[in-house]
Design a protein around this motif. Structure first.
Motif, PDB file in Angstrom:
ATOM      1  N   MET A 104     -37.724  24.947  -1.415  1.00  0.00           N
ATOM      2  CA  MET A 104     -38.852  24.681  -0.408  1.00  0.00           C
ATOM      3  C   MET A 104     -38.372  23.292   0.340  1.00  0.00           C
ATOM      4  SD  MET A 104     -42.661  23.201  -0.417  1.00  0.00           S
ATOM      5  CE  MET A 104     -42.155  21.489  -0.896  1.00  0.00           C
ATOM      6  N   CYS A 105     -37.961  22.247  -0.176  1.00  0.00           N
ATOM      7  CA  CYS A 105     -37.519  20.997   0.307  1.00  0.00           C
ATOM      8  C   CYS A 105     -36.325  21.455   1.311  1.00  0.00           C
ATOM      9  CB  CYS A 105     -37.111  19.963  -0.555  1.00  0.00           C
ATOM     10  SG  CYS A 105     -38.634  19.220  -1.179  1.00  0.00           S
ATOM     11  N   LYS A 106     -35.427  22.337   1.015  1.00  0.00           N
ATOM     12  CA  LYS A 106     -34.075  22.606   1.561  1.00  0.00           C
ATOM     13  C   LYS A 106     -34.391  23.374   2.470  1.00  0.00           C
ATOM     14  CE  LYS A 106     -31.027  22.104  -2.400  1.00  0.00           C
ATOM     15  NZ  LYS A 106     -30.221  23.003  -3.579  1.00  0.00           N
ATOM     16  N   ARG A 107     -35.300  24.472   2.443  1.00  0.00           N
ATOM     17  CA  ARG A 107     -35.461  25.772   3.624  1.00  0.00           C
ATOM     18  C   ARG A 107     -36.490  25.753   4.395  1.00  0.00           C
ATOM     19  NH1 ARG A 107     -32.984  30.452   2.216  1.00  0.00           N
ATOM     20  NH2 ARG A 107     -31.432  30.393   0.373  1.00  0.00           N
ATOM     21  N   MET A 108     -37.366  24.586   4.276  1.00  0.00           N
ATOM     22  CA  MET A 108     -38.581  24.435   5.254  1.00  0.00           C
ATOM     23  C   MET A 108     -38.198  23.358   6.261  1.00  0.00           C
ATOM     24  SD  MET A 108     -42.153  24.995   3.124  1.00  0.00           S
ATOM     25  CE  MET A 108     -43.070  25.409   4.627  1.00  0.00           C
ATOM     26  N   ALA A 123     -39.456  28.198   8.456  1.00  0.00           N
ATOM     27  CA  ALA A 123     -38.558  28.134   7.303  1.00  0.00           C
ATOM     28  C   ALA A 123     -37.435  29.209   7.339  1.00  0.00           C
ATOM     29  CB  ALA A 123     -39.249  28.486   5.981  1.00  0.00           C
ATOM     30  N   LEU A 124     -36.556  28.972   6.585  1.00  0.00           N
ATOM     31  CA  LEU A 124     -35.375  30.092   6.314  1.00  0.00           C
ATOM     32  C   LEU A 124     -35.558  30.513   4.908  1.00  0.00           C
ATOM     33  CD1 LEU A 124     -32.676  31.667   7.290  1.00  0.00           C
ATOM     34  CD2 LEU A 124     -31.517  29.947   5.955  1.00  0.00           C
ATOM     35  N   GLN A 135     -31.957  36.886   3.809  1.00  0.00           N
ATOM     36  CA  GLN A 135     -32.454  35.650   4.526  1.00  0.00           C
ATOM     37  C   GLN A 135     -33.548  36.048   5.570  1.00  0.00           C
ATOM     38  OE1 GLN A 135     -31.915  32.814   2.994  1.00  0.00           O
ATOM     39  NE2 GLN A 135     -30.676  34.069   1.671  1.00  0.00           N
ATOM     40  N   ARG A 136     -34.726  35.388   5.560  1.00  0.00           N
ATOM     41  CA  ARG A 136     -35.602  35.642   6.647  1.00  0.00           C
ATOM     42  C   ARG A 136     -36.183  34.554   7.281  1.00  0.00           C
ATOM     43  NH1 ARG A 136     -41.226  38.065   3.879  1.00  0.00           N
ATOM     44  NH2 ARG A 136     -41.573  38.231   6.285  1.00  0.00           N
ATOM     45  N   ILE A 137     -36.268  34.596   8.627  1.00  0.00           N
ATOM     46  CA  ILE A 137     -37.167  33.599   9.465  1.00  0.00           C
ATOM     47  C   ILE A 137     -38.573  34.044   9.215  1.00  0.00           C
ATOM     48  CG2 ILE A 137     -37.551  32.734  11.651  1.00  0.00           C
ATOM     49  CD1 ILE A 137     -34.636  32.219  10.677  1.00  0.00           C
ATOM     50  N   HIS A 138     -39.158  32.737   8.658  1.00  0.00           N
ATOM     51  CA  HIS A 138     -40.715  32.923   8.048  1.00  0.00           C
ATOM     52  C   HIS A 138     -41.655  31.757   8.614  1.00  0.00           C
ATOM     53  CE1 HIS A 138     -43.279  35.033   5.249  1.00  0.00           C
ATOM     54  NE2 HIS A 138     -42.810  34.254   4.083  1.00  0.00           N
ATOM     55  N   TRP A 139     -42.849  32.363   8.783  1.00  0.00           N
ATOM     56  CA  TRP A 139     -43.761  31.171   9.049  1.00  0.00           C
ATOM     57  C   TRP A 139     -43.638  30.298  10.154  1.00  0.00           C
ATOM     58  CZ3 TRP A 139     -48.448  32.985   8.561  1.00  0.00           C
ATOM     59  CH2 TRP A 139     -48.673  33.619   7.468  1.00  0.00           C
ATOM     60  N   VAL A 140     -43.010  30.682  11.420  1.00  0.00           N
ATOM     61  CA  VAL A 140     -42.857  29.808  12.554  1.00  0.00           C
ATOM     62  C   VAL A 140     -44.128  29.769  13.224  1.00  0.00           C
ATOM     63  CG1 VAL A 140     -41.450  29.632  14.630  1.00  0.00           C
ATOM     64  CG2 VAL A 140     -40.664  30.751  12.505  1.00  0.00           C
ATOM     65  N   ALA A 141     -44.322  28.369  13.176  1.00  0.00           N
ATOM     66  CA  ALA A 141     -45.638  27.854  14.239  1.00  0.00           C
ATOM     67  C   ALA A 141     -45.491  26.759  15.073  1.00  0.00           C
ATOM     68  CB  ALA A 141     -46.744  28.261  13.375  1.00  0.00           C
ATOM     69  N   VAL A 142     -45.893  26.406  16.061  1.00  0.00           N
ATOM     70  CA  VAL A 142     -46.151  25.186  16.843  1.00  0.00           C
ATOM     71  C   VAL A 142     -47.585  24.945  17.233  1.00  0.00           C
ATOM     72  CG1 VAL A 142     -45.463  24.256  18.849  1.00  0.00           C
ATOM     73  CG2 VAL A 142     -43.678  25.694  17.872  1.00  0.00           C
ATOM     74  N   LEU A 160     -31.631  28.335  11.842  1.00  0.00           N
ATOM     75  CA  LEU A 160     -30.220  29.236  11.754  1.00  0.00           C
ATOM     76  C   LEU A 160     -29.271  28.362  11.434  1.00  0.00           C
ATOM     77  CD1 LEU A 160     -30.792  31.522  15.014  1.00  0.00           C
ATOM     78  CD2 LEU A 160     -30.644  32.106  12.543  1.00  0.00           C
ATOM     79  N   ASP A 161     -29.069  26.857  11.644  1.00  0.00           N
ATOM     80  CA  ASP A 161     -28.273  26.022  11.415  1.00  0.00           C
ATOM     81  C   ASP A 161     -28.122  25.845   9.629  1.00  0.00           C
ATOM     82  OD1 ASP A 161     -27.465  25.443  13.614  1.00  0.00           O
ATOM     83  OD2 ASP A 161     -28.590  23.410  13.782  1.00  0.00           O
ATOM     84  N   LEU A 162     -29.378  26.037   9.094  1.00  0.00           N
ATOM     85  CA  LEU A 162     -29.430  25.859   7.604  1.00  0.00           C
ATOM     86  C   LEU A 162     -28.820  27.144   7.091  1.00  0.00           C
ATOM     87  CD1 LEU A 162     -33.194  24.933   6.907  1.00  0.00           C
ATOM     88  CD2 LEU A 162     -31.177  23.537   6.545  1.00  0.00           C
TER      89      LEU A 162
END
Length: 244
Positions: A104-108, A123-124, A135-142, A160-162
């Motif tokens: 979680m610390c690496k991917r969020m 999150a990745l 891999q999925r792009i997950h729970w994006v919110a602003v 995507l850099d991750l």
């Protein structure tokens, strides 16, 4: 299933879930954060801010459900059961004691404002599509008051850099729905393409037709993208008409 980049939900459309995939994982635009915002690593307390943000922007019905999703998805790594009963998150948890804490610390990805309050997140994460770990792009919110400032673009760039920093491989996917066509428009800008194939076995949906029968996935997927393409065309026309 949800992955809602909240730039406004259009609830006038039928709610139909969709998938997007990105195969050219090395090609995407690069955006940086505007002044007054910064990326930060996870710290205790951000899990509650995450839950409040996801609930605020309308992606999750209740704050308790948002807390449970964070607990199930990111701390246990078990995914969230949208169609059945899911045990609620414990009232008091120490995130570092859970099995997926390091991942979680690496991917969020977290963005905070000048008052150290959460302004955006993504999150990745590792998901499964057709039985294959991807891999999925997950729970994006602003946060509502921070939308339109470029935070979503910076979040996607960082996620995507991750992908490369973590030595990932294979395509990237995301799931969303018709109400979020504005978010899908942005994902398209980052190289995500609509999915038109057969129904993935992992795809969970409670959607039923007016006669009470399960929806035909292929037909509903076609309908969803037709509606989204129409909205995109109107969106692009309106943008082109604005003075530059």
């Amino acid at each position: 299933m949800e992955n809602v980049l909240q730039t406004g939900l259009d609830r006038s459309l039928p709610h139909i879930g969709v998938i997007m995939q990105k195969f050219d994982t090395g090609r995407y635009p690069k955006f940086t954060l505007p002044g007054g915002f910064s990326f930060c690593s996870f710290r205790p307390g951000l899990e509650e801010q995450w839950a409040r943000l996801q609930h605020q922007v309308g992606g999750i019905d209740s704050l308790q459900e948002a807390r449970t999703i964070f607990y199930q998805e990111f701390l246990l790594g078990k995914g969230y059961n949208w169609l059945g009963e899911t045990p609620p998150a414990p009232a008091h948890t120490n995130p570092a004691s859970f099995p997926c804490y390091e991942q979680m610390c690496k991917r969020m990805v977290f963005i905070t404002d000048s008052q150290s309050q959460l302004a955006g997140t993504a999150a990745l994460w590792q998901g499964t599509l057709f039985g294959r770990p991807l891999q999925r792009i997950h729970w994006v919110a602003v946060r509502a008051g921070c939308q339109g400032l470029g935070l979503a673009k910076a979040l996607l760039t960082r996620a995507l850099d991750l992908y490369w920093e973590l030595d990932c491989c294979g395509p990237i996917y995301l799931t969303s729905q018709t109400w979020s066509y504005r978010a899908l428009h942005l994902y398209r800008r980052f190289g995500f393409m609509p999915y038109f194939g057969e129904k993935p076995p992992e795809w969970l949906s409670a959607d039923i037709s007016s006669d009470g029968q399960p929806w035909d996935y292929a037909a509903k997927n076609q309908e969803a993208w037709r509606l989204i393409f129409e909205k995109w065309a109107a969106y692009d026309s309106a943008a082109a008409a604005k003075p530059h």
